[in-house]
Scaffold this motif. Sequence first.
Motif, PDB file in Angstrom:
ATOM      1  N   HIS A   1       0.865  -1.177   0.000  1.00 25.23           N
ATOM      2  CA  HIS A   1       0.000   0.000   0.000  1.00 25.23           C
ATOM      3  C   HIS A   1       0.901   1.225   0.000  1.00 25.23           C
ATOM      4  O   HIS A   1       1.838   1.303   0.799  1.00 25.23           O
ATOM      5  N   VAL A   2       0.616   2.153  -0.901  1.00 26.93           N
ATOM      6  CA  VAL A   2       1.396   3.379  -0.977  1.00 26.93           C
ATOM      7  C   VAL A   2       0.541   4.531  -0.457  1.00 26.93           C
ATOM      8  O   VAL A   2      -0.542   4.801  -0.981  1.00 26.93           O
ATOM      9  N   ILE A   3       1.046   5.169   0.587  1.00 24.56           N
ATOM     10  CA  ILE A   3       0.398   6.385   1.077  1.00 24.56           C
ATOM     11  C   ILE A   3       0.834   7.492   0.139  1.00 24.56           C
ATOM     12  O   ILE A   3       2.032   7.782   0.033  1.00 24.56           O
ATOM     13  N   ASN A   4      -0.121   8.041  -0.576  1.00 25.93           N
ATOM     14  CA  ASN A   4       0.193   9.077  -1.552  1.00 25.93           C
ATOM     15  C   ASN A   4       0.876  10.242  -0.860  1.00 25.93           C
ATOM     16  O   ASN A   4       0.381  10.749   0.142  1.00 25.93           O
ATOM     17  N   GLU A   5       2.032  10.619  -1.368  1.00 28.16           N
ATOM     18  CA  GLU A   5       2.819  11.696  -0.784  1.00 28.16           C
ATOM     19  C   GLU A   5       1.959  12.951  -0.639  1.00 28.16           C
ATOM     20  O   GLU A   5       1.480  13.497  -1.625  1.00 28.16           O
ATOM     21  N   PRO A   6       1.728  13.395   0.601  1.00 32.89           N
ATOM     22  CA  PRO A   6       0.866  14.562   0.774  1.00 32.89           C
ATOM     23  C   PRO A   6       1.552  15.848   0.319  1.00 32.89           C
ATOM     24  O   PRO A   6       2.771  15.942   0.317  1.00 32.89           O
ATOM     25  N   VAL A   7       0.743  16.785  -0.074  1.00 35.20           N
ATOM     26  CA  VAL A   7       1.262  18.098  -0.429  1.00 35.20           C
ATOM     27  C   VAL A   7       1.799  18.726   0.852  1.00 35.20           C
ATOM     28  O   VAL A   7       1.154  18.678   1.896  1.00 35.20           O
ATOM     29  N   ASP A   8       2.961  19.287   0.778  1.00 32.33           N
ATOM     30  CA  ASP A   8       3.559  19.898   1.967  1.00 32.33           C
ATOM     31  C   ASP A   8       2.949  21.277   2.181  1.00 32.33           C
ATOM     32  O   ASP A   8       3.208  22.206   1.429  1.00 32.33           O
ATOM     33  N   LEU A   9       2.134  21.383   3.206  1.00 36.05           N
ATOM     34  CA  LEU A   9       1.424  22.631   3.477  1.00 36.05           C
ATOM     35  C   LEU A   9       2.051  23.435   4.614  1.00 36.05           C
ATOM     36  O   LEU A   9       1.507  24.445   5.028  1.00 36.05           O
ATOM     37  N   ARG A  10       3.174  22.960   5.111  1.00 39.10           N
ATOM     38  CA  ARG A  10       3.827  23.670   6.211  1.00 39.10           C
ATOM     39  C   ARG A  10       4.069  25.123   5.823  1.00 39.10           C
ATOM     40  O   ARG A  10       4.583  25.418   4.755  1.00 39.10           O
ATOM     41  N   GLY A  11       3.712  26.016   6.732  1.00 40.53           N
ATOM     42  CA  GLY A  11       3.951  27.422   6.505  1.00 40.53           C
ATOM     43  C   GLY A  11       2.862  28.112   5.712  1.00 40.53           C
ATOM     44  O   GLY A  11       2.879  29.318   5.554  1.00 40.53           O
TER      45      GLY A  11
ATOM     46  N   THR B   1       5.446   5.456   1.720  1.00 43.80           N
ATOM     47  CA  THR B   1       4.918   6.758   1.339  1.00 43.80           C
ATOM     48  C   THR B   1       5.631   7.225   0.078  1.00 43.80           C
ATOM     49  O   THR B   1       6.847   7.070  -0.034  1.00 43.80           O
ATOM     50  N   GLY B   2       4.864   7.777  -0.844  1.00 43.36           N
ATOM     51  CA  GLY B   2       5.466   8.281  -2.071  1.00 43.36           C
ATOM     52  C   GLY B   2       4.449   8.419  -3.166  1.00 43.36           C
ATOM     53  O   GLY B   2       3.240   8.449  -2.927  1.00 43.36           O
ATOM     54  N   ILE B   3       4.938   8.485  -4.380  1.00 46.05           N
ATOM     55  CA  ILE B   3       4.076   8.549  -5.557  1.00 46.05           C
ATOM     56  C   ILE B   3       3.755   7.107  -5.924  1.00 46.05           C
ATOM     57  O   ILE B   3       4.675   6.314  -6.181  1.00 46.05           O
ATOM     58  N   PRO B   4       2.466   6.743  -5.923  1.00 48.28           N
ATOM     59  CA  PRO B   4       2.104   5.326  -6.038  1.00 48.28           C
ATOM     60  C   PRO B   4       2.786   4.542  -7.154  1.00 48.28           C
ATOM     61  O   PRO B   4       3.390   3.494  -6.889  1.00 48.28           O
TER      62      PRO B   4
END
Length: 147
Positions: A39-49, A92-95
Motif C-alpha cells: 500500500h502506498v500512502i500518496n505523498e501529501p502536499v507539503d502545506l507547512r507554513g 509513502t510516495g508517488i504510487p
Amino acid sequence: MKQFEKILFATDFSENSEHAFDYAYALAQKFGSQLIILHVINEPVDLRGFYVPHVSFENLEKEIEEGAEKMMQKFCRTKIKDFSNYKANIVTGIPYEEILKKADEENVSLIVLGTQGRSGIDHLLFGSTAERVVRKSARPVMTVRLP
C-alpha cells in the motif's frame, strides 16, 4: 508456463483493489508464490507554513500512517486464510513510482493491480496509477477491473 516466484499486489483498499486481490491470491496459491502486498500512502502536499501549523501537519502524517497500518492488518486478517507466504508493506510516495521500485527491489515475477476504469476528463486530470505501471514496468503487469 513460467512460474511466478513472487507476486506484487498493490492496493489502495478500494473495492477495485479487493477484486484484483482475488486474482493475485489465487495465483499465489496455485504457483506457491510469495505474495507481497503493498500500500502506498500518496505523498501529501507539503502545506507547512501555508495553511497548517507544523505540529498539525506532523500529526496528520502520523495519523495517516497509523490508519494505513490498521487497514492493512484488517485486510490481511480478513482476506488471507491458510496462506503464510506473504508480507505486507506500507510506504509513502508517488504510487506508481513506489510500486515499480518495490517490484525491482523484490525482483517480482508479476505485478497485479486493480483499475478504476476512469475515462475522459477524470482520466486526464487524475491519470492512472495502473496505466503508468503498465507503461513503465519491465515486468509483466496484470490489471483487473470490476465487472
